[in-house]
Design a protein around this motif. Structure first.
Motif, PDB file in Angstrom:
ATOM      1  N   PRO A   1       0.816  -1.231   0.000  1.00 40.84           N
ATOM      2  CA  PRO A   1       0.000   0.000   0.000  1.00 40.84           C
ATOM      3  C   PRO A   1       0.845   1.275   0.000  1.00 40.84           C
ATOM      4  N   GLU A   2       1.878   1.289   0.821  1.00 39.43           N
ATOM      5  CA  GLU A   2       2.738   2.476   0.909  1.00 39.43           C
ATOM      6  C   GLU A   2       3.439   2.744  -0.426  1.00 39.43           C
TER       7      GLU A   2
ATOM      8  N   GLU B   1       0.786   4.216  -2.818  1.00 38.70           N
ATOM      9  CA  GLU B   1       0.308   5.532  -2.395  1.00 38.70           C
ATOM     10  C   GLU B   1       1.363   6.622  -2.494  1.00 38.70           C
ATOM     11  N   ASN B   2       2.631   6.285  -2.292  1.00 38.32           N
ATOM     12  CA  ASN B   2       3.682   7.294  -2.192  1.00 38.32           C
ATOM     13  C   ASN B   2       4.487   7.517  -3.468  1.00 38.32           C
TER      14      ASN B   2
ATOM     15  N   GLU C   1      -0.940   7.539  -9.768  1.00 37.14           N
ATOM     16  CA  GLU C   1      -1.618   8.374  -8.781  1.00 37.14           C
ATOM     17  C   GLU C   1      -2.603   7.558  -7.954  1.00 37.14           C
ATOM     18  N   ASN C   2      -2.143   6.375  -7.514  1.00 39.15           N
ATOM     19  CA  ASN C   2      -2.903   5.492  -6.634  1.00 39.15           C
ATOM     20  C   ASN C   2      -4.126   4.870  -7.301  1.00 39.15           C
TER      21      ASN C   2
END
Length: 126
Positions: free
Chosen positions: A12-13, A16-17, A80-81
């Motif tokens: 997830p990180e 997302e980042n 962009e996620n």
């Protein structure tokens, strides 16, 4: 940038980042996976602005299941996620290069608008 290994904890990180993330779901026993690996690694060195991650489906079975992986290799692209590409099967160098360029060229304003419309149309939208 070299490819990075990600796990269920770091997935997830990573998505997302980072603006653009490609994720290669693979296994060591998979012949098409081992043929695609040099193509993927070469692209990671060409495109410093993109994160190229790998998920070993044998070591990360719960992540592979959560991602709906039923065939390997499976390649996913996030921008962009947002998941903007998901397809099983190995690509050759020119196909993968075209895919990377296509993901980089996406009109993300339009993609985000489309996602918002889809979410609004869902009966259980948040």
């Amino acid at each position: 940038m070299a490819t990075i290994d990600i796990t269920e904890a770091s997935f997830p990180e990573t998505i997302e980042n980072n603006d653009i993330v490609f994720v290669d779901f693979w296994a060591g026993w998979c012949a098409p996976c081992t043929r695609f690996a040099p193509v993927y690694d070469a692209a990671s060195k060409e495109h410093e602005d993109v994160v190229f991650a790998k998920v070993d489906t044998e070591a990360e079975q719960s992540l592979a299941a959560a991602a709906g992986i039923t065939s390997i290799p499976t390649l996913m692209a996030f921008r962009e996620n947002v998941l903007v590409f998901s397809q099983p099967g190995a690509l050759n160098s020119s196909q993968f290069s075209e895919l990377v360029d296509a993901v980089k060229g996406l009109d993300m304003k339009a993609v985000h608008e489309q996602v918002a419309q889809q979410q609004a149309a869902e009966p259980n939208a948040n």
